[in-house]
Motif scaffolding. Sequence first.
Motif, PDB file in Angstrom:
ATOM      1  N   GLU A   3       0.823  -1.221   0.000  1.00 47.64           N
ATOM      2  CA  GLU A   3       0.000   0.000   0.000  1.00 47.64           C
ATOM      3  C   GLU A   3       0.849   1.261   0.000  1.00 47.64           C
ATOM      4  OE1 GLU A   3      -2.890  -0.018   3.076  1.00 47.64           O
ATOM      5  OE2 GLU A   3      -3.889  -1.812   2.289  1.00 47.64           O
ATOM      6  N   ARG A   4       1.968   1.184   0.701  1.00 47.97           N
ATOM      7  CA  ARG A   4       2.852   2.362   0.790  1.00 47.97           C
ATOM      8  C   ARG A   4       3.916   2.304  -0.296  1.00 47.97           C
ATOM      9  NH1 ARG A   4       5.871   2.381   5.818  1.00 47.97           N
ATOM     10  NH2 ARG A   4       6.304   4.573   5.540  1.00 47.97           N
ATOM     11  N   ILE A   5       4.299   3.474  -0.760  1.00 48.87           N
ATOM     12  CA  ILE A   5       5.400   3.536  -1.742  1.00 48.87           C
ATOM     13  C   ILE A   5       6.696   3.630  -0.949  1.00 48.87           C
ATOM     14  CG2 ILE A   5       6.413   4.854  -3.625  1.00 48.87           C
ATOM     15  CD1 ILE A   5       3.566   5.887  -4.249  1.00 48.87           C
ATOM     16  N   VAL A   6       7.475   2.549  -0.999  1.00 47.98           N
ATOM     17  CA  VAL A   6       8.767   2.527  -0.301  1.00 47.98           C
ATOM     18  C   VAL A   6       9.836   2.205  -1.342  1.00 47.98           C
ATOM     19  CG1 VAL A   6      10.113   1.487   1.573  1.00 47.98           C
ATOM     20  CG2 VAL A   6       7.621   1.719   1.808  1.00 47.98           C
ATOM     21  N   PHE A   7      10.719   3.162  -1.583  1.00 48.51           N
ATOM     22  CA  PHE A   7      11.692   2.986  -2.664  1.00 48.51           C
ATOM     23  C   PHE A   7      12.641   1.817  -2.398  1.00 48.51           C
ATOM     24  CE2 PHE A   7      10.503   7.521  -3.116  1.00 48.51           C
ATOM     25  CZ  PHE A   7       9.854   7.371  -4.333  1.00 48.51           C
ATOM     26  N   ALA A   8      12.886   1.522  -1.107  1.00 51.11           N
ATOM     27  CA  ALA A   8      13.780   0.403  -0.780  1.00 51.11           C
ATOM     28  C   ALA A   8      13.156  -0.935  -1.183  1.00 51.11           C
ATOM     29  CB  ALA A   8      14.102   0.418   0.710  1.00 51.11           C
ATOM     30  N   HIS A   9      11.823  -0.985  -1.345  1.00 56.11           N
ATOM     31  CA  HIS A   9      11.189  -2.233  -1.794  1.00 56.11           C
ATOM     32  C   HIS A   9      11.433  -2.447  -3.285  1.00 56.11           C
ATOM     33  CE1 HIS A   9       8.116  -2.036   1.754  1.00 56.11           C
ATOM     34  NE2 HIS A   9       9.351  -2.281   2.127  1.00 56.11           N
ATOM     35  N   LEU A  64      21.274   3.745  13.883  1.00 54.35           N
ATOM     36  CA  LEU A  64      20.006   3.832  14.625  1.00 54.35           C
ATOM     37  C   LEU A  64      18.996   2.792  14.137  1.00 54.35           C
ATOM     38  CD1 LEU A  64      19.639   7.749  14.570  1.00 54.35           C
ATOM     39  CD2 LEU A  64      20.781   6.329  16.289  1.00 54.35           C
ATOM     40  N   ASN A  65      19.377   2.068  13.077  1.00 45.05           N
ATOM     41  CA  ASN A  65      18.485   1.055  12.497  1.00 45.05           C
ATOM     42  C   ASN A  65      17.111   1.646  12.152  1.00 45.05           C
ATOM     43  OD1 ASN A  65      18.069  -1.471  11.504  1.00 45.05           O
ATOM     44  ND2 ASN A  65      17.286  -2.312  13.437  1.00 45.05           N
ATOM     45  N   SER A  66      17.111   2.856  11.631  1.00 48.49           N
ATOM     46  CA  SER A  66      15.856   3.536  11.295  1.00 48.49           C
ATOM     47  C   SER A  66      15.705   3.594   9.768  1.00 48.49           C
ATOM     48  CB  SER A  66      15.895   4.943  11.898  1.00 48.49           C
ATOM     49  OG  SER A  66      15.017   5.780  11.234  1.00 48.49           O
ATOM     50  N   HIS A  67      14.609   3.063   9.255  1.00 45.45           N
ATOM     51  CA  HIS A  67      14.384   3.018   7.800  1.00 45.45           C
ATOM     52  C   HIS A  67      13.409   4.113   7.378  1.00 45.45           C
ATOM     53  CE1 HIS A  67      16.204  -1.056   7.309  1.00 45.45           C
ATOM     54  NE2 HIS A  67      15.941  -1.066   8.601  1.00 45.45           N
ATOM     55  N   GLY A  68      13.571   4.629   6.149  1.00 41.63           N
ATOM     56  CA  GLY A  68      12.617   5.598   5.608  1.00 41.63           C
ATOM     57  C   GLY A  68      11.360   4.909   5.129  1.00 41.63           C
ATOM     58  N   PRO A  69      10.400   5.618   4.530  1.00 41.90           N
ATOM     59  CA  PRO A  69      10.446   7.066   4.330  1.00 41.90           C
ATOM     60  C   PRO A  69      10.207   7.829   5.632  1.00 41.90           C
ATOM     61  CG  PRO A  69       8.403   6.126   3.441  1.00 41.90           C
ATOM     62  CD  PRO A  69       9.213   4.988   3.914  1.00 41.90           C
ATOM     63  N   TYR A  70      10.870   8.976   5.728  1.00 39.96           N
ATOM     64  CA  TYR A  70      10.808   9.772   6.947  1.00 39.96           C
ATOM     65  C   TYR A  70       9.697  10.803   6.865  1.00 39.96           C
ATOM     66  CZ  TYR A  70      15.280   7.568   7.703  1.00 39.96           C
ATOM     67  OH  TYR A  70      16.261   6.628   7.857  1.00 39.96           O
ATOM     68  N   ASP A  71       9.244  11.199   8.058  1.00 37.35           N
ATOM     69  CA  ASP A  71       8.189  12.204   8.158  1.00 37.35           C
ATOM     70  C   ASP A  71       8.664  13.531   7.536  1.00 37.35           C
ATOM     71  OD1 ASP A  71       5.548  12.638   9.848  1.00 37.35           O
ATOM     72  OD2 ASP A  71       6.763  14.481   9.900  1.00 37.35           O
ATOM     73  N   TRP A  98       7.253  14.121  -4.623  1.00 35.26           N
ATOM     74  CA  TRP A  98       5.862  14.573  -4.820  1.00 35.26           C
ATOM     75  C   TRP A  98       4.992  13.432  -5.355  1.00 35.26           C
ATOM     76  CZ3 TRP A  98       7.763  19.632  -7.565  1.00 35.26           C
ATOM     77  CH2 TRP A  98       8.194  20.528  -6.580  1.00 35.26           C
ATOM     78  N   LEU A  99       5.552  12.607  -6.251  1.00 41.29           N
ATOM     79  CA  LEU A  99       4.774  11.484  -6.798  1.00 41.29           C
ATOM     80  C   LEU A  99       4.514  10.435  -5.710  1.00 41.29           C
ATOM     81  CD1 LEU A  99       6.575  11.242 -10.253  1.00 41.29           C
ATOM     82  CD2 LEU A  99       4.165  11.773  -9.905  1.00 41.29           C
ATOM     83  N   GLY A 110       0.815   9.431  -4.141  1.00 44.66           N
ATOM     84  CA  GLY A 110       0.356   8.038  -4.171  1.00 44.66           C
ATOM     85  C   GLY A 110       0.235   7.455  -5.573  1.00 44.66           C
ATOM     86  N   ILE A 111       1.194   7.792  -6.471  1.00 43.12           N
ATOM     87  CA  ILE A 111       1.178   7.217  -7.832  1.00 43.12           C
ATOM     88  C   ILE A 111       2.411   6.302  -7.964  1.00 43.12           C
ATOM     89  CG2 ILE A 111       0.955   7.765 -10.300  1.00 43.12           C
ATOM     90  CD1 ILE A 111       0.282  10.653  -9.461  1.00 43.12           C
ATOM     91  N   PRO A 112       2.266   5.030  -7.578  1.00 46.10           N
ATOM     92  CA  PRO A 112       3.439   4.153  -7.463  1.00 46.10           C
ATOM     93  C   PRO A 112       4.277   4.048  -8.729  1.00 46.10           C
ATOM     94  CG  PRO A 112       1.471   3.052  -6.628  1.00 46.10           C
ATOM     95  CD  PRO A 112       1.027   4.335  -7.262  1.00 46.10           C
ATOM     96  N   TRP A 113       3.644   3.718  -9.884  1.00 43.26           N
ATOM     97  CA  TRP A 113       4.457   3.459 -11.084  1.00 43.26           C
ATOM     98  C   TRP A 113       5.278   4.698 -11.454  1.00 43.26           C
ATOM     99  CZ3 TRP A 113       3.924   6.519 -15.361  1.00 43.26           C
ATOM    100  CH2 TRP A 113       2.752   7.273 -15.456  1.00 43.26           C
ATOM    101  N   ALA A 114       4.635   5.890 -11.316  1.00 40.78           N
ATOM    102  CA  ALA A 114       5.331   7.127 -11.691  1.00 40.78           C
ATOM    103  C   ALA A 114       6.436   7.447 -10.669  1.00 40.78           C
ATOM    104  CB  ALA A 114       4.337   8.274 -11.763  1.00 40.78           C
ATOM    105  N   ALA A 115       6.145   7.200  -9.394  1.00 39.52           N
ATOM    106  CA  ALA A 115       7.146   7.493  -8.341  1.00 39.52           C
ATOM    107  C   ALA A 115       8.372   6.586  -8.514  1.00 39.52           C
ATOM    108  CB  ALA A 115       6.524   7.289  -6.962  1.00 39.52           C
ATOM    109  N   TYR A 116       8.132   5.284  -8.754  1.00 38.61           N
ATOM    110  CA  TYR A 116       9.269   4.362  -8.920  1.00 38.61           C
ATOM    111  C   TYR A 116      10.060   4.694 -10.198  1.00 38.61           C
ATOM    112  CZ  TYR A 116       7.391   1.542  -5.106  1.00 38.61           C
ATOM    113  OH  TYR A 116       6.958   1.121  -3.881  1.00 38.61           O
ATOM    114  N   ALA A 117       9.333   5.032 -11.274  1.00 38.15           N
ATOM    115  CA  ALA A 117      10.016   5.362 -12.533  1.00 38.15           C
ATOM    116  C   ALA A 117      10.869   6.622 -12.351  1.00 38.15           C
ATOM    117  CB  ALA A 117       9.000   5.569 -13.651  1.00 38.15           C
ATOM    118  N   MET A 118      10.287   7.623 -11.654  1.00 39.74           N
ATOM    119  CA  MET A 118      11.032   8.871 -11.446  1.00 39.74           C
ATOM    120  C   MET A 118      12.243   8.629 -10.546  1.00 39.74           C
ATOM    121  SD  MET A 118      11.270  11.926 -12.390  1.00 39.74           S
ATOM    122  CE  MET A 118       9.738  12.056 -13.288  1.00 39.74           C
ATOM    123  N   TYR A 119      12.088   7.728  -9.580  1.00 41.38           N
ATOM    124  CA  TYR A 119      13.202   7.394  -8.690  1.00 41.38           C
ATOM    125  C   TYR A 119      14.360   6.797  -9.505  1.00 41.38           C
ATOM    126  CZ  TYR A 119      15.742   5.253  -4.803  1.00 41.38           C
ATOM    127  OH  TYR A 119      16.715   4.897  -3.903  1.00 41.38           O
TER     128      TYR A 119
END
Length: 383
Positions: free
Chosen positions: A147-153, A260-267, A325-326, A330-339
């Motif tokens: 459900e969430r866009i996480v670039f590390a995935h 700190l073993n803290s993973h993004g995305p950050y607030d 911003w993508l 909440g636009i996964p395909w565009a956010a991952y492509a832009m990444y």
Amino acid sequence: MTSATLIEPDLDFIARVNSGAGLNLKKCYQCATCSVACSISHDDRPFPRKEMIYASWGLPDRLIANPDIWLCYNCGDCSDRCPRDARPGDVLGTLRKMAIREYSKPAVFHSLLDDPRKLPWLFIIPAVIIFGMGVITGLMNLNPGGERIVFAHFFPVALIELIFIPLSVAVGLVFFLGVRRFLADMRATHERLGKGDPGPLDLKRFLQILVRELPGIIRHDRFTTCSDNKHRKMSHIMVAFSFTSLAFVAGAFVFALYILNSHGPYDQLNPVKILANISGIALIAGSLLLIRERRVALRQTNGWFDWYLLGLALFLGLTGMLTQWLRLAGIPWAAYAMYFVHLLFAFNLIAFLPYTKLAHLVYRTVAVAYHHYAVDILGRKKV
Ligand code: SF4
Ligand code: SF4
């Protein structure tokens, strides 16, 4: 009776300086107006007039490793006042470009970056490497889902490390080898110009001076002393600030991940995230300002060498902000492509750092520090 000095002009060098930015060294009639106009020129050995003589006489061994060419910020005051339109500020800019070419090896990367027709290769090569590494290692996930866009995935941190750590080490090595030769050549040039021999490098003293001078170099203090073109300081500072703070942000995220073993995305209200956003906006705004200034003073550019870096900085900032911003939209395909596109620009920036105008960060810092170091060492010898 003084002995005559035999000058053997390097005609190819003269031709290369002239072709650098459409210059013509023959225009200079040595009136010295440029040295008077330059507010940062030394009183005892003013520039850029003497550099204009060395260049028109074809004497690269007095110029390429001469720290004076790096003290200049190409503010353009001298060029504006030159009665012969010989554009001394641009001559120094061309000499700096030649110095980068001399010290950052291998030369094949310069030919790749010198020709706008080869631009597609600067993105095809990183795309093949990044995508290829993702496929070969099996770490890249083209269908991250969730459900969430996480670039590390999509592109795990381990894969980023596998690509960017060796790349950064290689770039560090290129700079190390280049700077080592540059330091040796600066010492020889110092002696050749009759300014005395600073001797073998006292590394501890040199590093102390470098640390002392670094804040002033980052703040572009010398730009403040320019007269006509002082306003150009702001755009340079914005870009310098954004690159410096983005490097800090990257370091902070690595620290958060491994210590700190803290993973993004950050607030969005996380202080480091706020700094990252401010830096991204500063990078875009600073690049746009620089592009506008270069368009106004079009002749003052070193052609593609300048435009490539300006475009790279602008698109690095734009793709970084668009990626975020993508994700927020909440636009996964565009956010991952832009990444992925953003990774291409980041790869490009790091891989070609020693060959673009950004290499100024390293060579200018070393040259300015060496200038002050030589003054310090030779001053001590006199006492
Ligand atoms: S570059 Fe221009 S201002 Fe400088 S010495 Fe030559 S003619 Fe004079
Ligand atoms: S461009 Fe500016 S800093 Fe460079 S030599 Fe000319 S006046 Fe001095």
